[in-house]
Every structure is written in C-alpha cells, then in structure tokens.
Scaffold this motif. Structure first.
Motif, mmCIF file in Angstrom:
data_model
loop_
_atom_site.group_PDB
_atom_site.id
_atom_site.type_symbol
_atom_site.label_atom_id
_atom_site.label_comp_id
_atom_site.label_asym_id
_atom_site.label_seq_id
_atom_site.Cartn_x
_atom_site.Cartn_y
_atom_site.Cartn_z
ATOM 1 N N TYR A 227 0.802 -1.217 0.000
ATOM 2 C CA TYR A 227 0.000 0.000 0.000
ATOM 3 C C TYR A 227 0.841 1.276 0.000
ATOM 4 C CZ TYR A 227 -3.539 -3.443 0.957
ATOM 5 O OH TYR A 227 -4.351 -4.540 0.860
ATOM 6 N N LEU A 228 1.971 1.276 0.691
ATOM 7 C CA LEU A 228 2.923 2.381 0.616
ATOM 8 C C LEU A 228 4.309 1.758 0.451
ATOM 9 C CD1 LEU A 228 3.617 5.367 0.667
ATOM 10 C CD2 LEU A 228 3.800 5.224 3.158
ATOM 11 N N PRO A 229 4.699 1.463 -0.789
ATOM 12 C CA PRO A 229 5.975 0.770 -1.012
ATOM 13 C C PRO A 229 7.163 1.593 -0.533
ATOM 14 C CG PRO A 229 4.590 0.720 -2.981
ATOM 15 C CD PRO A 229 3.965 1.697 -2.045
ATOM 16 N N GLN A 230 8.076 0.927 0.158
ATOM 17 C CA GLN A 230 9.315 1.552 0.603
ATOM 18 C C GLN A 230 10.435 1.157 -0.355
ATOM 19 O OE1 GLN A 230 9.176 3.692 2.868
ATOM 20 N NE2 GLN A 230 7.295 3.199 3.970
ATOM 21 N N PRO A 231 11.161 2.120 -0.900
ATOM 22 C CA PRO A 231 12.301 1.773 -1.756
ATOM 23 C C PRO A 231 13.294 0.894 -0.994
ATOM 24 C CG PRO A 231 11.816 4.114 -1.898
ATOM 25 C CD PRO A 231 10.969 3.571 -0.784
ATOM 26 N N HIS A 232 13.894 -0.033 -1.703
ATOM 27 C CA HIS A 232 14.933 -0.910 -1.148
ATOM 28 C C HIS A 232 14.412 -1.890 -0.092
ATOM 29 C CE1 HIS A 232 17.742 1.840 -3.089
ATOM 30 N NE2 HIS A 232 17.287 2.835 -2.361
ATOM 31 N N PHE A 233 13.072 -1.997 0.043
ATOM 32 C CA PHE A 233 12.551 -2.813 1.138
ATOM 33 C C PHE A 233 13.025 -4.269 1.049
ATOM 34 C CE2 PHE A 233 9.357 -5.654 2.993
ATOM 35 C CZ PHE A 233 9.339 -5.191 4.300
ATOM 36 N N ASP A 234 12.911 -4.881 -0.118
ATOM 37 C CA ASP A 234 13.314 -6.284 -0.255
ATOM 38 C C ASP A 234 14.803 -6.462 0.040
ATOM 39 O OD1 ASP A 234 10.744 -7.013 -0.901
ATOM 40 O OD2 ASP A 234 11.081 -6.966 -3.064
ATOM 41 N N ASP A 235 15.613 -5.518 -0.414
ATOM 42 C CA ASP A 235 17.053 -5.598 -0.134
ATOM 43 C C ASP A 235 17.331 -5.464 1.357
ATOM 44 O OD1 ASP A 235 17.778 -5.861 -2.845
ATOM 45 O OD2 ASP A 235 17.771 -3.693 -3.138
ATOM 46 N N ILE A 236 16.634 -4.544 2.024
ATOM 47 C CA ILE A 236 16.840 -4.350 3.464
ATOM 48 C C ILE A 236 16.378 -5.588 4.229
ATOM 49 C CG2 ILE A 236 16.128 -2.983 5.464
ATOM 50 C CD1 ILE A 236 15.987 -0.560 3.569
ATOM 51 N N ARG A 270 30.084 -7.751 14.633
ATOM 52 C CA ARG A 270 30.177 -8.098 13.215
ATOM 53 C C ARG A 270 28.841 -7.948 12.512
ATOM 54 N NH1 ARG A 270 32.497 -13.807 10.655
ATOM 55 N NH2 ARG A 270 32.171 -13.241 8.454
ATOM 56 N N CYS A 271 27.752 -8.394 13.151
ATOM 57 C CA CYS A 271 26.448 -8.320 12.489
ATOM 58 C C CYS A 271 26.030 -6.872 12.263
ATOM 59 C CB CYS A 271 25.387 -9.083 13.289
ATOM 60 S SG CYS A 271 24.884 -8.310 14.828
ATOM 61 N N VAL A 272 26.344 -6.003 13.227
ATOM 62 C CA VAL A 272 26.001 -4.588 13.073
ATOM 63 C C VAL A 272 26.790 -3.980 11.924
ATOM 64 C CG1 VAL A 272 26.055 -2.320 14.183
ATOM 65 C CG2 VAL A 272 25.355 -4.335 15.499
ATOM 66 N N ARG A 273 28.086 -4.268 11.862
ATOM 67 C CA ARG A 273 28.927 -3.720 10.795
ATOM 68 C C ARG A 273 28.506 -4.272 9.429
ATOM 69 N NH1 ARG A 273 33.759 -5.546 11.192
ATOM 70 N NH2 ARG A 273 33.670 -6.757 13.111
ATOM 71 N N THR A 274 28.091 -5.547 9.399
ATOM 72 C CA THR A 274 27.639 -6.151 8.141
ATOM 73 C C THR A 274 26.358 -5.485 7.644
ATOM 74 O OG1 THR A 274 28.652 -8.279 8.696
ATOM 75 C CG2 THR A 274 26.881 -8.294 7.051
ATOM 76 N N ILE A 275 25.413 -5.270 8.563
ATOM 77 C CA ILE A 275 24.160 -4.611 8.182
ATOM 78 C C ILE A 275 24.421 -3.191 7.691
ATOM 79 C CG2 ILE A 275 22.000 -3.674 9.098
ATOM 80 C CD1 ILE A 275 21.914 -6.126 10.981
ATOM 81 N N GLN A 276 25.240 -2.465 8.420
ATOM 82 C CA GLN A 276 25.519 -1.091 8.023
ATOM 83 C C GLN A 276 26.235 -1.021 6.674
ATOM 84 O OE1 GLN A 276 27.514 0.251 11.670
ATOM 85 N NE2 GLN A 276 25.703 1.456 12.175
ATOM 86 N N SER A 277 27.141 -1.957 6.440
ATOM 87 C CA SER A 277 27.833 -1.994 5.147
ATOM 88 C C SER A 277 26.858 -2.269 4.015
ATOM 89 C CB SER A 277 28.928 -3.058 5.165
ATOM 90 O OG SER A 277 29.946 -2.715 6.083
ATOM 91 N N GLY A 278 25.921 -3.192 4.254
ATOM 92 C CA GLY A 278 24.921 -3.501 3.233
ATOM 93 C C GLY A 278 24.032 -2.312 2.924
ATOM 94 N N LEU A 279 23.667 -1.548 3.949
ATOM 95 C CA LEU A 279 22.828 -0.369 3.740
ATOM 96 C C LEU A 279 23.597 0.735 3.018
ATOM 97 C CD1 LEU A 279 21.041 -0.318 7.212
ATOM 98 C CD2 LEU A 279 20.045 -0.997 5.027
ATOM 99 N N LEU A 280 24.851 0.911 3.388
ATOM 100 C CA LEU A 280 25.678 1.905 2.700
ATOM 101 C C LEU A 280 25.833 1.562 1.219
ATOM 102 C CD1 LEU A 280 28.414 2.481 5.420
ATOM 103 C CD2 LEU A 280 26.795 4.202 4.591
ATOM 104 N N ALA A 281 25.925 0.265 0.913
ATOM 105 C CA ALA A 281 26.047 -0.167 -0.489
ATOM 106 C C ALA A 281 24.794 0.173 -1.295
ATOM 107 C CB ALA A 281 26.323 -1.663 -0.554
ATOM 108 N N LEU A 282 23.652 0.345 -0.597
ATOM 109 C CA LEU A 282 22.408 0.752 -1.264
ATOM 110 C C LEU A 282 22.309 2.273 -1.383
ATOM 111 C CD1 LEU A 282 19.862 -1.624 0.537
ATOM 112 C CD2 LEU A 282 20.815 -1.896 -1.768
ATOM 113 N N GLY A 283 23.315 2.983 -0.885
ATOM 114 C CA GLY A 283 23.279 4.444 -0.895
ATOM 115 C C GLY A 283 22.492 5.030 0.252
ATOM 116 N N LEU A 284 22.293 4.228 1.312
ATOM 117 C CA LEU A 284 21.540 4.666 2.485
ATOM 118 C C LEU A 284 22.487 4.876 3.665
ATOM 119 C CD1 LEU A 284 18.550 2.171 2.153
ATOM 120 C CD2 LEU A 284 18.705 4.511 1.269
#
Length: 297
Positions: A227-236, A270-284
């Motif tokens: 109903y309100l699509p969020q960009p990058h949702f599936d990737d996140i 490690r999990c926090v750094r991995t998540i943050q790296s993945g989000l940065l790779a999306l330009g977030l």
C-alpha cells in the motif's frame, strides 16, 4: 512565567492494520514504537498581546490548532499565550514530528495554566488536530490505538522487550504527506492475518520474546508494502535476514525502516557492521541505537 514539556518521537510502528473489537466491529489500529533519540521540547508562556495564541515557528500549525482546541475545551478566557517549539525530528518521514509537537505543546500549556491533562486527553486532542495520530503519549506499556478515532483498542499488560535498532531512511528525498495517501483497503485475508498477529503480539509481550516481536513487525511491514511501497525494502529485508536480526519494522506512513537486534548489540559487532555496510552499499545512511525506546526492566 513559563512552563516546558518534552515529547519523544516514534520510529513508525510495530504493527499497523485493521482489527476487530470484542463486538466484531472493524477498526484501523496500530502499536507505536517510541523513539527516544528524537524529541520536541515546548516552552509556553503568558504574553500581553491581547489574548492572541501563537506558536513559533509559525509553520507548526497542527500544534497551534491543538492548543487552541485545549483552550476552547477548558473555556479559557485569559491572557495571550506563546508556545515555542524546539525539535530535532525531521518532518515527513514517519518519525511523528507533528504528534511530538502537539504533545509537547499541549503538555507545556496545561502545565502553565494548571489544567489536568490525562494521556487519553492528549491522544484525542492530537487526533482532532491532525486527523490521525500515533500513540507516543502512552509510554512503557503499549496500547493498540485507533489512530483516526482517538480511541484505545487494547491496553497490553506488558511492555516492549528491550532491543537495539539500526535506523535508516529508505527514501530521504521523498517525504510522505500522510493525509494525501488514502487509507489502505486491506483484503479479508489480510485483516484475518492482522487479528492473528495481534494475538501473537500479546504473547510476545507476555513472554518478552524479541524474535516473535520481530516476526510480527516484519509481517506487518510486508503487508503494508503493498500500500505504501518503501524503496529498497526487499534488499533491506534480505540484509536483516542474512544477519539473523530479530526482524524489521517500518513507518507505515513514512520512510523509516528499523532493523531490530538484541539489546546488548554493540556498534562494533560483526552483524552490526555487516548490516551497516549492506545499507551503505544501497546508498543509504544507517544509524545505530541501543534500546531506543522506554521500557520497564
């Protein structure tokens, strides 16, 4: 003479949908995720400007409207008032900026004029002033509120379990005007699932089960993505799953997405750094917050 009050933001919702009450009547409802890093502080003072009620900055019209409603309801005929608002909450992204302005403004005004003001009064005034409101005035023990009716559908007996949150704005260039979006028209199957998720939420709070809470918020986010699509949702969502996060939650009428982690998570993990790296790779650009909501230990 002046009085002040502070109101916190929210980070969207744990769940938002349509739910049946005890009489089988359907209501739109939600459970808010309070977010303490962001907040509004209001300073209310009496002025000699002939009874005029004003707010600064002048753009905070919803807060001004709420204060005027309060004064009208209480039959106030006294001196003028000025309410100054100071906030670090960005507008339009689902962090509850207008609700925080309203709660802070009302609370400071009531304190200045010595008006008794219950949390339920705050909620109803907020709904009248902005047409729909989250439940950030209800802290510690969450409520399921009817955001467009000003009613509480359920008071949960237990508080949210503690958890850490990686917060990210999924579309920082495109804020959302909530009232311009028509309310979601959920299907029968979706409504049935929301009722089931509500039962599961009650169990998650009773057991203080973060992983079940994360599953519930993730399902709510997935349903509302239609109903309100969020960009990058599936990737996140995939980033969160690979990191074995408890779940994701969203601002159902904004752009914020939160990845839920155990309360003892640390930014060096490690999990926090991995998540943050993945989000940065999306330009977030993510922010890490430990236990960013009030709870009872």
């Amino acid at each position: 003479m002046f009085a002040s009050a502070t109101a916190i933001a929210h980070h969207g919702e744990i769940i938002q949908g349509a739910f049946h009450d005890a009489a089988d009547k359907l209501h739109r409802g939600l459970v808010t995720l309070p977010f303490t890093p962001k907040h509004t502080t209001a300073f209310a003072r009496i002025t000699d400007n002939g009874g005029d009620i004003s707010v600064q900055p002048p753009s905070k019209t919803k807060a001004l409207g709420a204060v005027r409603l309060l004064l009208k309801d209480r039959g106030y005929k006294g001196s003028g008032l000025r309410i100054d608002l100071r906030s670090n909450i960005p507008d339009g992204f689902g962090l509850g900026s207008s609700t925080a302005d309203i709660i802070a403004g009302l609370s400071a005004t009531a304190r200045l004029l010595k008006f008794p003001l219950k949390k339920r009064d705050l909620f109803r005034l907020a709904v009248r002033a902005e047409k729909a409101s989250d439940g950030t005035m209800f802290l510690k023990r969450p409520r399921m509120v009817c955001q467009r009716e000003g009613e509480v559908l359920e008071r949960f007996k237990n508080s949210l379990p503690p958890f850490s949150l990686i917060s990210v704005n999924a579309d920082p260039d495109n804020p959302v005007d909530t009232l311009k979006y028509p309310p979601a028209r959920y299907s029968r199957d979706e409504i049935a699932e929301f009722d089931s998720l509500r039962d599961q939420l009650r169990a998650a709070l009773d057991k203080r089960d973060l992983h079940l809470l994360g599953e519930i918020s993730t399902r709510s986010a997935i349903i509302n993505q239609r109903y309100l699509p969020q960009p990058h949702f599936d990737d996140i969502l995939e980033i969160a799953r690979k990191a074995r996060a408890a779940g994701v939650q969203v601002a159902h009428s904004g752009r914020m997405i939160g990845i839920m982690l155990p309360p003892d998570a640390h930014y060096t993990d490690r999990c926090v750094r991995t998540i943050q790296s993945g989000l940065l790779a999306l330009g977030l650009f993510p922010e890490f917050h430990r236990t960013p909501h009030p709870y009872e230990g």
